[in-house]
Design a protein around this motif. Structure first.
Motif, PDB file in Angstrom:
ATOM      1  N   VAL A  21       0.868  -1.164   0.000  1.00 51.47           N
ATOM      2  CA  VAL A  21       0.000   0.000   0.000  1.00 51.47           C
ATOM      3  C   VAL A  21       0.904   1.212   0.000  1.00 51.47           C
ATOM      4  O   VAL A  21       1.883   1.231   0.729  1.00 51.47           O
ATOM      5  CB  VAL A  21      -0.827   0.001   1.309  1.00 51.47           C
ATOM      6  CG1 VAL A  21      -1.475   1.341   1.517  1.00 51.47           C
ATOM      7  CG2 VAL A  21      -1.853  -1.101   1.316  1.00 51.47           C
ATOM      8  N   ASN A  22       0.635   2.187  -0.839  1.00 57.40           N
ATOM      9  CA  ASN A  22       1.419   3.410  -0.796  1.00 57.40           C
ATOM     10  C   ASN A  22       0.509   4.590  -0.630  1.00 57.40           C
ATOM     11  O   ASN A  22      -0.679   4.518  -0.895  1.00 57.40           O
ATOM     12  CB  ASN A  22       2.281   3.562  -2.048  1.00 57.40           C
ATOM     13  CG  ASN A  22       3.401   2.545  -2.077  1.00 57.40           C
ATOM     14  OD1 ASN A  22       3.463   1.697  -2.957  1.00 57.40           O
ATOM     15  ND2 ASN A  22       4.259   2.591  -1.077  1.00 57.40           N
ATOM     16  N   MET A  23       1.100   5.679  -0.165  1.00 56.96           N
ATOM     17  CA  MET A  23       0.286   6.821   0.223  1.00 56.96           C
ATOM     18  C   MET A  23       0.791   8.094  -0.433  1.00 56.96           C
ATOM     19  O   MET A  23       1.994   8.334  -0.491  1.00 56.96           O
ATOM     20  CB  MET A  23       0.363   6.949   1.746  1.00 56.96           C
ATOM     21  CG  MET A  23      -0.526   7.993   2.331  1.00 56.96           C
ATOM     22  SD  MET A  23      -0.924   7.494   4.020  1.00 56.96           S
ATOM     23  CE  MET A  23      -1.584   8.995   4.662  1.00 56.96           C
ATOM     24  N   PHE A  45       0.699  11.858   0.319  1.00 57.93           N
ATOM     25  CA  PHE A  45       0.427  12.631   1.524  1.00 57.93           C
ATOM     26  C   PHE A  45      -0.233  13.961   1.195  1.00 57.93           C
ATOM     27  O   PHE A  45      -0.155  14.456   0.081  1.00 57.93           O
ATOM     28  CB  PHE A  45       1.724  12.868   2.293  1.00 57.93           C
ATOM     29  CG  PHE A  45       2.256  11.621   2.932  1.00 57.93           C
ATOM     30  CD1 PHE A  45       2.000  11.347   4.261  1.00 57.93           C
ATOM     31  CD2 PHE A  45       3.004  10.713   2.204  1.00 57.93           C
ATOM     32  CE1 PHE A  45       2.484  10.198   4.850  1.00 57.93           C
ATOM     33  CE2 PHE A  45       3.499   9.560   2.790  1.00 57.93           C
ATOM     34  CZ  PHE A  45       3.226   9.309   4.122  1.00 57.93           C
ATOM     35  N   CYS A  68       4.637   6.750  -6.167  1.00 58.05           N
ATOM     36  CA  CYS A  68       3.973   5.579  -5.588  1.00 58.05           C
ATOM     37  C   CYS A  68       3.696   4.530  -6.650  1.00 58.05           C
ATOM     38  O   CYS A  68       3.873   3.334  -6.433  1.00 58.05           O
ATOM     39  CB  CYS A  68       2.660   5.991  -4.938  1.00 58.05           C
ATOM     40  SG  CYS A  68       2.868   7.022  -3.500  1.00 58.05           S
TER      41      CYS A  68
END
Lengths: 364, 285
Positions: free
Chosen positions: A79-81, A83, A149
């Motif tokens: 999972v990547n975010m 921001f 990401c």
């Protein structure tokens, strides 16, 4: 049936005595755009941080493609975010930023360079890899943050209000661009925002969140036209809102008298409401017809006349405020030219169908 | 209007210019001139590089010079290694009141004069001191242990004295690194080590460099700590300068030593900036 990309069951997070997230369950099918919409402080960022792994939930489980990731540290989760303030690394060039995750995976240099170039092509910024982050505009930074990401091919991409810092014009364009990027990468996006138009425009499905709970989950259309709770009715879209007492219930239709003495017809859409009880009624400005002669409104259950107290010009979303009795009602102003000469103080007639008035049980 | 602004500027700059010229520039020019004098008879002087030649031909002076430089660099390195985790904790992990309390704790020792602080170390480390007594009481030593008057004691004193000057710039630069950026580092697959190496340390470099410059200069020019904790034979370069001026009354050689020390610190600071690819403007600005 295909496994959902992301599934949360009974997710709960408490801070001291306050419950930020209260037994929230949802699942997101592969390749879809899922939004969590709520006012600030409703717990949506907490959900995001729990999924990313920066916070541990007090109860519940998170499954990615059927496997629990609760015991996986944040740097190992698929999972990547993106921001809120994008969090690009200012000490690195754009190519280094995008290649950061790949370097962490121990990929060969040539392979990284190839993937970074491909990612830059994909976000429409080819050949800028050697530049510094602060040379980019807001929208370009946005795209780089997403590319950073996406090169890792995560199962789920989390986006934490990434459009918040952009100006209006750019935000409108980025909405469309984000949606296109999601389709191009064919990845599941989980997007959180307090801006309903962002959620409505981009999402396949939206969850409306309030005080740690999901109030309602559904498509934008469902939330807008068939809100299940008073909070959703008030939060999604603009609306006129009155408190009152129910006088009569006939099947789905009902009649109520507002606290200011206005008699209105509404619909309960299957909700348990009975005569004598307190209720709230919501009517959207665009559901109200505005005319100059009372005759055109004969087929509406709710009809009244009043005086224009204010004209709120806002292009296609222009409104007028009509004083009817002791209430001020917000009504859509059609921009077809018919009302071009409408002025303050003009006598107008308004009307709407009874089933456009959404009624909910109100607090006494 | 313009003339007024100019008068304001002159007035504002006057104290600084007075300070710089009277206390730094003029004495140094005089020092330089003194260092170039050679005494040939009573009250008779001539210009020659004799003092500098004395320095180069006397191994004790050269060795003390090199030793001072290396010890000061080592003290800077140790200070950095201790101060970095402390600063990281204060800037990034502590919250609210804890943070201010910790920061204050770093500052508290500086309310006491350096002399008294150094005496504190002597009370702990001397033969009849606290640690020695404690070791004997615990049965780990069968006679009093002298821990003063060695290089380790000097190092402890130097690191202790300069800690704050490293912590302050480090905390300031680390605070300016958003938590989001560190989290992004982990989110994209970074480990503790790689996030530290690729994100935190590059961001903190200006703070590290400015902290190191200050600590290095303070250590190199420190007189009190090496003398008190290292004893008479601590061989610190400032002691040589002191003894030339005060004990031997050889102002000419003392001035030459002073100038060499200035040269050395400038050279090492310049080297440090070159090594890290920073300019003085960027580090201080």
């Amino acid at each position: 049936m295909t496994l959902p990309d992301l599934e949360c069951t009974g997710l709960t997070k408490r801070f001291g005595t306050a419950t930020a997230v209260d037994a929230v369950s949802f699942d997101v099918p592969p390749g879809s755009f899922f939004s969590i919409l709520g006012p600030s402080g409703c717990g949506k960022t907490t959900i995001m941080r729990v999924i990313a792994g920066f916070l541990d939930p007090d109860a519940g489980d998170i499954l990615i493609r059927g496997r629990s990731i609760l015991n996986t540290p944040p740097n190992k989760r698929p999972v990547n975010m993106v921001f809120q303030h994008l969090a690009l690394f200012p000490m690195m060039t754009i190519a280094e930023n995008i290649g950061y995750g790949l370097r962490r995976q121990g990929m060969a240099k040539a392979e990284i360079a190839r993937k970074v170039d491909a990612a830059l092509d994909r976000i429409g910024l080819p050949g800028i890899g050697a530049r510094k982050i602060d040379e980019l505009s807001g929208g370009q930074k946005q795209r780089v943050a997403i590319a950073r990401c996406m090169v890792l091919e995560p199962d789920v991409l989390l986006l934490d209000e990434p459009l918040g810092a952009l100006d209006l014009k750019l935000r409108e364009r980025m909405k469309v661009e984000l949606k296109e990027m999601q389709a191009a990468f064919d990845t599941t996006f989980v997007y959180i925002t307090h801006d309903q138009s962002e959620a409505l425009v981009m999402s396949d499905r939206i969850a409306v969140m309030n005080q740690g709970r999901f109030e309602q989950m559904g498509t934008g259309r469902e939330l807008y036209y068939r809100p299940e709770t008073a909070f959703v009715a008030g939060f999604v879209g603009d609306t006129n809102r009155w408190h009152g007492r129910i006088e009569r219930v006939e099947g789905d239709a009902l009649q109520l008298v507002t606290d200011s003495g206005l008699t209105l017809r509404g619909a309960r859409h299957g909700r348990a409401l009975s005569p004598g009880g307190r209720a709230e009624i919501f009517v959207r400005p665009e559901a109200i017809r505005l005319t100059r002669s009372a005759g055109e409104l004969a087929h509406f259950d709710n009809r009244m006349s009043g005086r224009v107290t204010a004209l709120l010009f806002n292009g296609a979303a222009s409104r007028v405020l009509v004083q009817a009795g002791r209430e001020e009602i917000e009504v859509n102003l059609p921009q077809s030219g018919e009302f071009a000469d409408l002025a303050r103080g003009a006598e107008v007639h308004i009307g709407w169908a009874g089933d456009q008035g959404n009624c909910f049980a109100g607090t006494p | 209007m313009k003339a007024e602004a100019r008068i304001g500027l002159i007035l504002l700059l006057t104290p600084l210019l007075l300070w710089l010229s009277l206390l730094i520039v003029i004495p140094h020019i005089d020092m330089f001139l003194v260092s170039l004098r050679e005494r040939v008879g009573v009250g008779e002087y001539r210009i020659s590089p004799a003092n500098y030649l004395t320095f180069l031909t006397e191994p004790l002076y050269l060795r003390t010079f090199a030793r001072t430089a290396i010890m000061a660099m080592l003290a800077t390195l140790i200070t950095l290694l201790i101060a970095f985790p402390v600063s990281y904790y204060i800037a990034k992990m502590a919250r609210g009141r804890t943070r201010s309390a910790l920061f204050l704790l770093c500052l508290v020792p500086f309310w006491v004069s350096e002399l008294v602080r150094t005496f504190g170390w002597m009370i702990l480390l001397r033969e009849t001191g606290l640690i020695s007594t404690l070791l004997q009481w615990a049965g780990l030593a069968d006679q009093p242990v002298e821990m003063l008057y060695n290089d380790a004691a000097i190092m402890v004193g130097l690191v202790y004295t300069s800690m704050l000057f490293m912590v302050v710039p480090l905390v300031t630069t680390l605070e300016s690194l958003p938590d989001e950026v560190i989290e992004a580092g982990y989110d994209l697959g970074g480990t503790n080590v790689s996030v530290m190496r690729e994100i935190v340390i590059p961001h903190a470099t200006p703070g590290i460099v400015s902290g190191c410059i200050v600590v290095f200069m303070l250590s190199l020019g420190n007189y009190l700590t090496p003398t008190m904790l290292g004893g008479k034979d601590s061989l610190w370069f400032t002691e040589l300068i002191y003894s030339q001026f005060i004990v031997r009354f050889n102002w000419e050689l003392g001035a030459a030593f002073g100038f060499l020390l200035l040269l050395l610190s400038s050279l090492i600071v310049w080297g440090m900036l070159r090594l890290t690819g920073h300019t003085l403007e960027r580090t201080m600005g």
